[in-house]
Design a protein around this motif. Structure first.
Motif, PDB file in Angstrom:
ATOM      1  N   SER A   1       0.669  -1.384   0.077  1.00 21.67           N
ATOM      2  CA  SER A   1       0.082   0.101   0.096  1.00 21.67           C
ATOM      3  C   SER A   1       0.700   1.275   0.117  1.00 21.67           C
ATOM      4  N   GLN A   2       2.133   1.030   0.235  1.00 23.68           N
ATOM      5  CA  GLN A   2       3.199   2.158   0.466  1.00 23.68           C
ATOM      6  C   GLN A   2       2.606   3.259   1.443  1.00 23.68           C
ATOM      7  N   GLU A   3       1.713   2.677   2.411  1.00 21.02           N
ATOM      8  CA  GLU A   3       1.385   3.436   3.839  1.00 21.02           C
ATOM      9  C   GLU A   3       2.433   3.493   4.733  1.00 21.02           C
ATOM     10  N   LYS A   4       2.989   4.630   5.373  1.00 18.34           N
ATOM     11  CA  LYS A   4       4.221   4.724   6.286  1.00 18.34           C
ATOM     12  C   LYS A   4       3.556   4.778   7.702  1.00 18.34           C
ATOM     13  N   LEU A   5       4.567   4.329   8.606  1.00 17.31           N
ATOM     14  CA  LEU A   5       4.326   4.225   9.807  1.00 17.31           C
ATOM     15  C   LEU A   5       4.182   5.675  10.483  1.00 17.31           C
ATOM     16  N   ASP A   6       3.486   5.830  11.462  1.00 19.92           N
ATOM     17  CA  ASP A   6       3.199   7.291  12.057  1.00 19.92           C
ATOM     18  C   ASP A   6       4.481   7.738  12.809  1.00 19.92           C
ATOM     19  N   PRO A   7       4.715   9.042  12.944  1.00 20.78           N
ATOM     20  CA  PRO A   7       5.783   9.307  13.437  1.00 20.78           C
ATOM     21  C   PRO A   7       5.909   8.900  14.977  1.00 20.78           C
ATOM     22  N   GLN A   8       4.941   8.768  15.726  1.00 18.46           N
ATOM     23  CA  GLN A   8       4.854   8.534  17.081  1.00 18.46           C
ATOM     24  C   GLN A   8       5.339   7.059  17.372  1.00 18.46           C
ATOM     25  N   THR A   9       4.732   6.309  16.582  1.00 19.79           N
ATOM     26  CA  THR A   9       5.252   4.654  16.562  1.00 19.79           C
ATOM     27  C   THR A   9       6.631   4.566  16.131  1.00 19.79           C
ATOM     28  N   LEU A  10       6.981   5.256  15.253  1.00 27.34           N
ATOM     29  CA  LEU A  10       8.233   5.182  14.622  1.00 27.34           C
ATOM     30  C   LEU A  10       9.375   5.506  15.735  1.00 27.34           C
ATOM     31  N   ALA A  11       9.190   6.647  16.348  1.00 26.84           N
ATOM     32  CA  ALA A  11      10.090   7.123  17.597  1.00 26.84           C
ATOM     33  C   ALA A  11      10.120   5.980  18.778  1.00 26.84           C
ATOM     34  N   GLN A  12       8.856   5.516  18.926  1.00 26.38           N
ATOM     35  CA  GLN A  12       9.003   4.456  20.078  1.00 26.38           C
ATOM     36  C   GLN A  12       9.852   3.310  19.546  1.00 26.38           C
ATOM     37  N   GLY A  13       9.521   2.804  18.254  1.00 22.34           N
ATOM     38  CA  GLY A  13      10.129   1.790  17.681  1.00 22.34           C
ATOM     39  C   GLY A  13      11.587   1.898  17.507  1.00 22.34           C
ATOM     40  N   GLU A  14      12.073   3.194  17.102  1.00 19.77           N
ATOM     41  CA  GLU A  14      13.676   3.363  16.837  1.00 19.77           C
ATOM     42  C   GLU A  14      14.376   2.993  18.451  1.00 19.77           C
ATOM     43  N   ARG A  15      13.823   3.587  19.424  1.00 22.17           N
ATOM     44  CA  ARG A  15      14.445   3.331  20.649  1.00 22.17           C
ATOM     45  C   ARG A  15      14.603   2.069  21.158  1.00 22.17           C
ATOM     46  N   GLN A  16      13.489   1.085  20.967  1.00 26.62           N
ATOM     47  CA  GLN A  16      13.469  -0.060  20.948  1.00 26.62           C
ATOM     48  C   GLN A  16      14.642  -0.887  19.853  1.00 26.62           C
ATOM     49  N   LEU A  17      14.535  -0.555  18.944  1.00 21.84           N
ATOM     50  CA  LEU A  17      15.520  -0.972  17.777  1.00 21.84           C
ATOM     51  C   LEU A  17      16.845  -0.903  18.475  1.00 21.84           C
ATOM     52  N   PHE A  18      17.354   0.374  18.896  1.00 23.04           N
ATOM     53  CA  PHE A  18      18.725   0.678  19.250  1.00 23.04           C
ATOM     54  C   PHE A  18      18.972  -0.099  20.809  1.00 23.04           C
ATOM     55  N   GLU A  19      17.988  -0.628  21.367  1.00 21.75           N
ATOM     56  CA  GLU A  19      18.480  -1.513  22.738  1.00 21.75           C
ATOM     57  C   GLU A  19      18.518  -2.874  22.324  1.00 21.75           C
ATOM     58  N   ILE A  20      17.739  -3.413  21.332  1.00 20.95           N
ATOM     59  CA  ILE A  20      17.717  -4.669  20.971  1.00 20.95           C
ATOM     60  C   ILE A  20      19.007  -4.921  20.199  1.00 20.95           C
ATOM     61  N   ALA A  21      19.519  -3.963  19.319  1.00 17.09           N
ATOM     62  CA  ALA A  21      20.616  -4.084  18.451  1.00 17.09           C
ATOM     63  C   ALA A  21      21.957  -4.009  19.511  1.00 17.09           C
ATOM     64  N   LEU A  22      22.038  -3.081  20.598  1.00 16.39           N
ATOM     65  CA  LEU A  22      23.175  -3.082  21.197  1.00 16.39           C
ATOM     66  C   LEU A  22      23.365  -4.156  22.008  1.00 16.39           C
ATOM     67  N   ASN A  23      22.116  -4.766  22.735  1.00 13.76           N
ATOM     68  CA  ASN A  23      22.333  -5.810  23.677  1.00 13.76           C
ATOM     69  C   ASN A  23      22.656  -7.236  22.865  1.00 13.76           C
ATOM     70  N   GLY A  24      21.847  -7.399  21.595  1.00 14.76           N
ATOM     71  CA  GLY A  24      22.467  -8.622  20.921  1.00 14.76           C
ATOM     72  C   GLY A  24      23.451  -8.617  20.173  1.00 14.76           C
ATOM     73  N   LEU A  25      24.093  -7.495  19.711  1.00 21.45           N
ATOM     74  CA  LEU A  25      25.615  -7.278  19.225  1.00 21.45           C
ATOM     75  C   LEU A  25      26.328  -7.588  20.232  1.00 21.45           C
ATOM     76  N   CYS A  26      26.478  -7.046  21.589  1.00 23.24           N
ATOM     77  CA  CYS A  26      27.322  -7.010  22.456  1.00 23.24           C
ATOM     78  C   CYS A  26      27.292  -8.473  23.172  1.00 23.24           C
ATOM     79  N   ALA A  27      26.254  -9.178  23.047  1.00 26.42           N
ATOM     80  CA  ALA A  27      26.109 -10.535  23.507  1.00 26.42           C
ATOM     81  C   ALA A  27      27.206 -11.504  22.852  1.00 26.42           C
ATOM     82  N   LEU A  28      27.489 -11.125  21.661  1.00 22.68           N
ATOM     83  CA  LEU A  28      28.536 -11.948  21.000  1.00 22.68           C
ATOM     84  C   LEU A  28      30.042 -12.332  21.675  1.00 22.68           C
ATOM     85  N   ASP A  29      30.584 -13.603  21.753  1.00 28.63           N
ATOM     86  CA  ASP A  29      31.900 -13.471  22.148  1.00 28.63           C
ATOM     87  C   ASP A  29      32.711 -12.884  20.851  1.00 28.63           C
TER      88      ASP A  29
END
Length: 245
Positions: free
Chosen positions: A217-245
């Protein structure tokens, strides 16, 4: 002392793992989650920061847009000694993914010009299984769910992915039908090139993106949900990447 050609960094400037991110403004935002963040000199608009997270030293490097630049950044950092890479950002998505979902690359199909320079053949380029597992564990610990799926990567955004004129709309529509047949879950401009380069250079790599644009549909995510998701994205990424030996 060896220095990267475009980035200008030496091994003393970076960590042993890196998050690759498109938008340079996100470098500032993810830096707030790092201990002792140290911003590196900007060269050709390529903004980076090195800091600590979970007893690891991490470099976050922005590449802008597109596989050619993203792989230059990965290749230069790999040449300086980084062995673990995670691209994060946003992607177009296909059902069953929905807006706001986190999508991990299980592999990627390359419709870009960079991937064949690193690996011959058109089979999907695989992401690193250990990093995928670490990202799942990180998401679960954060109370979030993620989807694994095939990514497809293109160069020409307004011709192959998102039409803003008649020629682009016609071509992008044909591509969507092809990708649906191939079971693609997400589309971006970098993942195939990065996975191909990582395989050729013998380093770890995967992509974790927030689904922000419905490919049908090419519909975009609303700005508020995007901002919330970005913060969660950062946390998941940092914790996941740093868990690797």
């Amino acid at each position: 002392m060896k220095r990267a050609w475009y980035l200008g960094y030496s091994a003393d400037d970076i960590g042993d793992r890196a998050i690759l991110i498109g938008d340079p403004d996100r470098v500032d935002r993810i830096a707030t989650l790092l201990d002792e963040p140290r911003f590196l000199p900007v060269s050709r608009g390529l903004k980076s920061v090195t800091g600590h997270h979970a007893d690891r030293t991490v470099t976050v490097a922005a590449f802008g847009m597109g596989a050619p630049i993203a792989t230059i950044v990965l290749h230069e950092l790999a040449n300086l000694g980084i062995t673990r890479f995670l691209r994060i950002g946003t992607a177009m998505y296909f059902p069953p993914a929905q807006g706001g979902d986190f999508i991990i690359s299980s592999s990627a199909l390359g419709f870009d010009g960079t991937s064949p320079s690193y690996l011959a053949g058109d089979a999907p380029y695989p992401a690193d299984a250990r990093l995928i597992e670490a990202l799942h564990k990180s998401a679960t610990a954060a109370g979030q769910s993620v989807r694994d799926g095939i990514y497809a990567t293109y160069d020409a955004f307004y011709r192959d992915m998102f039409g803003i004129d008649d020629a682009g709309r016609e071509r992008a529509a044909a591509n969507r039908e092809l990708l649906k047949e191939k079971g693609v879950l997400a589309v971006d401009m970098e993942t195939s090139g990065l996975l191909a380069a990582a395989k050729a250079l013998d380093v770890v790599c995967a992509t974790l993106c927030l689904g922000t644009v419905d490919a049908l549909s090419q519909e975009k995510l609303d700005p508020q949900t995007l901002a919330q998701g970005e913060r969660q994205l950062f946390e998941i990424a940092l914790n996941g990447l740093c868990a690797l030996d």
